[in-house]
Design a protein around this motif. Structure first.
Motif, short mmCIF file in Angstrom:
data_model
loop_
_atom_site.label_atom_id
_atom_site.label_comp_id
_atom_site.label_asym_id
_atom_site.label_seq_id
_atom_site.Cartn_x
_atom_site.Cartn_y
_atom_site.Cartn_z
N VAL A 128 3.36 1.33 3.17
CA VAL A 128 2.85 1.00 4.50
C VAL A 128 3.25 -0.43 4.85
O VAL A 128 3.09 -1.35 4.04
CB VAL A 128 1.31 1.13 4.54
CG1 VAL A 128 0.79 0.77 5.92
CG2 VAL A 128 0.89 2.53 4.16
N TYR B 2 -1.82 8.44 10.95
CA TYR B 2 -1.56 9.11 9.68
C TYR B 2 -0.11 8.91 9.27
O TYR B 2 0.77 8.73 10.10
CB TYR B 2 -1.82 10.62 9.80
CG TYR B 2 -3.26 10.98 10.08
CD1 TYR B 2 -4.13 11.27 9.04
CD2 TYR B 2 -3.75 11.03 11.38
CE1 TYR B 2 -5.46 11.61 9.29
CE2 TYR B 2 -5.06 11.36 11.64
CZ TYR B 2 -5.92 11.65 10.59
OH TYR B 2 -7.21 11.98 10.85
N SER B 3 0.14 9.01 7.97
CA SER B 3 1.50 8.88 7.44
C SER B 3 2.23 10.22 7.53
O SER B 3 1.66 11.27 7.24
CB SER B 3 1.44 8.42 5.99
OG SER B 3 2.72 8.48 5.42
N LEU C 180 0.86 -1.19 0.00
CA LEU C 180 0.00 0.00 0.00
C LEU C 180 0.90 1.23 0.00
O LEU C 180 1.71 1.41 0.90
CB LEU C 180 -0.90 -0.01 1.24
CG LEU C 180 -1.79 1.21 1.43
CD1 LEU C 180 -2.81 1.31 0.32
CD2 LEU C 180 -2.49 1.15 2.77
N THR D 255 4.97 7.40 11.01
CA THR D 255 3.55 7.72 11.20
C THR D 255 3.36 8.53 12.47
O THR D 255 4.27 8.63 13.29
CB THR D 255 2.69 6.44 11.30
OG1 THR D 255 3.00 5.76 12.51
CG2 THR D 255 2.92 5.52 10.12
N VAL E 130 5.58 3.36 8.02
CA VAL E 130 5.74 3.76 6.63
C VAL E 130 7.23 3.83 6.33
O VAL E 130 7.99 4.45 7.07
CB VAL E 130 5.08 5.13 6.34
CG1 VAL E 130 5.35 5.57 4.92
CG2 VAL E 130 3.58 5.06 6.58
N ALA F 128 5.95 9.89 2.33
CA ALA F 128 5.47 9.22 1.12
C ALA F 128 6.24 7.91 1.03
O ALA F 128 7.47 7.91 1.01
CB ALA F 128 5.73 10.10 -0.10
N CYS G 118 1.40 5.27 0.22
CA CYS G 118 0.69 6.37 0.86
C CYS G 118 1.45 7.68 0.69
O CYS G 118 2.62 7.70 0.32
CB CYS G 118 0.49 6.08 2.35
SG CYS G 118 2.02 6.01 3.25
N GLN H 54 -1.83 11.15 4.91
CA GLN H 54 -2.90 10.21 4.57
C GLN H 54 -3.28 9.37 5.79
O GLN H 54 -2.42 8.89 6.52
CB GLN H 54 -2.45 9.30 3.43
CG GLN H 54 -3.51 8.37 2.91
CD GLN H 54 -3.04 7.64 1.67
OE1 GLN H 54 -2.18 8.10 0.94
NE2 GLN H 54 -3.61 6.47 1.44
N ARG H 55 -4.60 9.19 6.01
CA ARG H 55 -5.08 8.38 7.13
C ARG H 55 -4.86 6.90 6.77
O ARG H 55 -5.25 6.44 5.71
CB ARG H 55 -6.55 8.65 7.38
CG ARG H 55 -7.07 7.92 8.60
CD ARG H 55 -8.57 7.94 8.71
NE ARG H 55 -9.09 9.28 8.93
CZ ARG H 55 -10.38 9.54 9.03
NH1 ARG H 55 -11.28 8.59 8.91
NH2 ARG H 55 -10.79 10.77 9.25
N LEU H 56 -4.25 6.16 7.70
CA LEU H 56 -3.90 4.77 7.43
C LEU H 56 -4.74 3.78 8.21
O LEU H 56 -5.04 2.69 7.72
CB LEU H 56 -2.42 4.53 7.76
CG LEU H 56 -1.41 5.43 7.04
CD1 LEU H 56 -0.01 5.14 7.53
CD2 LEU H 56 -1.50 5.23 5.54
#
Length: 198
Positions: free
Chosen positions: A43, A36-37, A7, A28, A56, A40, A9, A13-15
């Motif tokens: 995950v 959240y992340s 995945l 995170t 991440v 970039a 992210c 971004q909400r994980l």
């Protein structure tokens, strides 16, 4: 959380939900019941005992994102009576690969006498400021505060383009023309303060 396919992210971004079974790991942060992340990247879910640690990882160079509580260095680009807009260039000592937008509201300039703050007497476009990141309320803009002695204008140029010298908490002076200008001056503590006092 599905872990079969990688995945990818983006920062912010909400994980996942943040609870007893889902814990924030490296790359995170947790806020208001969610993870959240900060980067970039990809995950990864690390299972440990009864919990899942959400992490991440970046395959290339890390992309840092300002987090609440971080001290950042920013450049003032626009100012009005209610706020000033900034570009965040550094987090702590780390120079960022990309810049982020920040906003400093009038009520977050000083800790006391907030109603007497004049934005035009605190900052000017082009000023380099030290500020603290406040809890995130908007997705694409970071709210900043300078309501501490160590925070405020660190570097300012006079109208002649000469770096000014702080002479008080509220004024800086051009060393060539001796013209004084109002600023919310940061009390910058040198790193070698101990060697200076010995």
């Amino acid at each position: 959380m599905e872990t079969d396919e990688p995945l990818i992210c983006l920062p912010g971004q909400r994980l996942s939900i943040l609870d007893n079974k889902h814990v924030s790991g490296s790359g995170t942060y947790g806020r208001q019941g969610y993870i959240y992340s900060m980067l970039a990247g990809i995950v990864k879910v690390v299972e440990k005992d009864e919990t899942e640690i959400i992490e991440v990882h970046c395959s290339n160079e890390q992309t840092l994102v300002p987090a609440p509580g971080d001290i950042v260095t920013a450049k003032v680009i626009l100012i009005n009576q209610r706020f000033c807009k900034c570009i965040i260039k550094c987090i702590g000592d780390v120079v960022l690969n990309r810049t982020y937008r920040g906003i400093l509201r009038k009520e977050d300039v000083r800790a006391n006498e907030k109603d007497k703050v004049d934005m035009y007497k605190s900052f000017r476009p082009g000023d380099i400021i030290l500020a603290r990141v406040m809890p995130i309320t908007e997705v694409h803009t970071f709210h900043l505060t300078t309501a501490e002695n160590e925070l405020g204008v660190a570097i300012a140029l006079s109208s002649n383009g000469v770096p000014m010298v702080p002479i008080s908490w509220t004024e800086m002076q051009c060393p060539e023309t001796l013209v004084k200008e109002f600023r919310k001056v940061a009390k910058v503590v040198p790193e070698n303060i101990n060697s200076l006092t010995q």
